[in-house]
Design a protein around this motif. Structure first.
Motif, PDB file in Angstrom:
ATOM      1  N   PRO A   6      52.587  12.786  26.905  1.00 42.30           N
ATOM      2  CA  PRO A   6      53.377  13.963  26.482  1.00 42.30           C
ATOM      3  C   PRO A   6      52.669  14.818  25.428  1.00 42.30           C
ATOM      4  O   PRO A   6      52.884  16.027  25.346  1.00 42.30           O
ATOM      5  CB  PRO A   6      54.661  13.352  25.916  1.00 42.30           C
ATOM      6  CG  PRO A   6      54.736  11.972  26.483  1.00 42.30           C
ATOM      7  CD  PRO A   6      53.320  11.523  26.708  1.00 42.30           C
ATOM      8  N   LEU A   7      51.787  14.188  24.658  1.00 45.84           N
ATOM      9  CA  LEU A   7      51.042  14.950  23.638  1.00 45.84           C
ATOM     10  C   LEU A   7      50.274  16.096  24.287  1.00 45.84           C
ATOM     11  O   LEU A   7      50.221  17.218  23.747  1.00 45.84           O
ATOM     12  CB  LEU A   7      50.068  14.027  22.890  1.00 45.84           C
ATOM     13  CG  LEU A   7      49.052  14.698  21.967  1.00 45.84           C
ATOM     14  CD1 LEU A   7      49.761  15.318  20.750  1.00 45.84           C
ATOM     15  CD2 LEU A   7      47.988  13.698  21.505  1.00 45.84           C
ATOM     16  N   HIS A   8      49.702  15.827  25.450  1.00 50.83           N
ATOM     17  CA  HIS A   8      48.874  16.853  26.103  1.00 50.83           C
ATOM     18  C   HIS A   8      49.713  18.068  26.486  1.00 50.83           C
ATOM     19  O   HIS A   8      49.286  19.214  26.321  1.00 50.83           O
ATOM     20  CB  HIS A   8      48.191  16.265  27.335  1.00 50.83           C
ATOM     21  CG  HIS A   8      47.310  15.105  26.998  1.00 50.83           C
ATOM     22  ND1 HIS A   8      46.755  14.295  27.962  1.00 50.83           N
ATOM     23  CD2 HIS A   8      46.889  14.593  25.809  1.00 50.83           C
ATOM     24  CE1 HIS A   8      46.037  13.347  27.383  1.00 50.83           C
ATOM     25  NE2 HIS A   8      46.100  13.512  26.072  1.00 50.83           N
ATOM     26  N   ALA A   9      50.922  17.806  26.977  1.00 49.26           N
ATOM     27  CA  ALA A   9      51.796  18.924  27.367  1.00 49.26           C
ATOM     28  C   ALA A   9      52.255  19.696  26.128  1.00 49.26           C
ATOM     29  O   ALA A   9      52.323  20.931  26.137  1.00 49.26           O
ATOM     30  CB  ALA A   9      52.999  18.392  28.134  1.00 49.26           C
ATOM     31  N   THR A  10      52.530  18.974  25.048  1.00 51.62           N
ATOM     32  CA  THR A  10      52.953  19.641  23.802  1.00 51.62           C
ATOM     33  C   THR A  10      51.856  20.573  23.295  1.00 51.62           C
ATOM     34  O   THR A  10      52.094  21.731  22.943  1.00 51.62           O
ATOM     35  CB  THR A  10      53.265  18.582  22.719  1.00 51.62           C
ATOM     36  OG1 THR A  10      54.294  17.724  23.202  1.00 51.62           O
ATOM     37  CG2 THR A  10      53.654  19.214  21.400  1.00 51.62           C
TER      38      THR A  10
END
Ligand code: LP5
Ligand code: MN
Length: 240
Positions: free
Chosen positions: A54-58
């Motif tokens: 999810p970090l990448h999408a954030t």
């Protein structure tokens, strides 16, 4: 107006404060910049654009919001995130650049790069880099199941940490002749790079003319950026 350069944030789930600091920059000062250049190792490790972390999408959404606000964002790969691909570039709105790029900003011609290629005394690393830069090997790696890629990356990180314990600090820094060669080849008096985590402004001579090498700081305990404007080139540090 100014153009901002950052590198070596090494974003990961283990360092939420650094991510928060980066998002703050994207929503703050970067909005009034002419452009933002990320010179590699934005992420601690990158094993494929299909990683559902999810970090990448954030991060992608925050960069995309900056780009959609009218500030272009450019990315040069580092030795940790050289697998960032076109899918993530599209998702984040970043424009991928080659390993070395010459810019002319506010009348100043400069070379930008991650900086790992300047560490020519580190023969082990240069051999490793040549191997993992082979496109066929990268395609093979990216075809593996995610959990296998995660294991391989973990082994590579462990191998690198172990290897770094035995290397002298000197060989893990840039080779001064490699710096001169790169700047001479590109006919520039200014070089901006990261990778070494040794922030400083180094004065040198290129073609008997004064030149400067700007080394970006890693975002271990504070933010770091190079700010280029009509008033000059500054190396800055700031709390996240
Ligand atoms: O990264 P850091 O700061 O520890 O040290 C770097 C150099 N090391 C690297 C290796 C990266 O850390 C690995 C990142 C993995 C994430 C992406 C995975 C993608 C895989 C793609 C496959 C096609 O860059 C280090 C330099 C140092 O900077 C200073 O410049 O010295 O270089 C090395 O340590 C290289 C070593 O000399 C040898 C490499 C050790 C890795 C061994 C791999 C074993 C596991 C393989 C399993 C199949
Ligand atoms: Mn690096």
């Amino acid at each position: 107006m100014a153009t901002l350069f950052i590198a070596d944030l090494h974003l990961s789930n283990e360092e939420p404060a650094i991510t928060a600091g980066f998002l703050r920059l994207l929503q703050g000062e970067a909005r009034s910049a002419d452009a933002l250049y990320i010179l590699g190792d934005l992420f601690e490790a990158w094993i494929g654009d299909d990683d559902p972390n999810p970090l990448h999408a954030t991060v992608a959404a925050a960069i995309k919001a900056l780009v959609d606000s009218g500030v272009p964002c450019y990315f040069i790969h580092g030795n940790r995130d050289f697998l960032v691909g076109l899918r993530y570039a599209r998702q984040s709105g970043m424009t991928l650049l080659p390993a070395e790029k010459v810019l002319t900003l506010y009348g100043k011609r400069m070379l930008i790069m991650h900086g790992d290629t300047l560490c020519t005394d580190d023969v082990g690393y240069q051999r490793f880099r040549a191997r993992v830069q082979q496109r066929w090997l990268q395609m093979l790696f990216l075809a593996l199941p995610l959990f296998v890629r995660q294991r391989i990356a973990a082994k590579m990180r462990a191998g690198s940490k172990a290897s770094n314990q035995t290397k002298s600090e000197t060989i893990m820094d840039v080779n001064s002749q490699a710096v001169i060669d790169a700047m001479t080849q590109h006919h520039v008096q200014h070089l901006i790079h990261g990778h070494t985590h040794r922030p400083a402004i180094h004065d040198l001579e290129i073609g008997n003319q004064p030149a400067q090498r700007y080394v970006l700081g890693a975002w271990h305990h504070e933010g770091s950026m190079v700010k280029v404007s009509e008033h000059g080139i500054e190396l800055l540090f700031f709390p996240y």
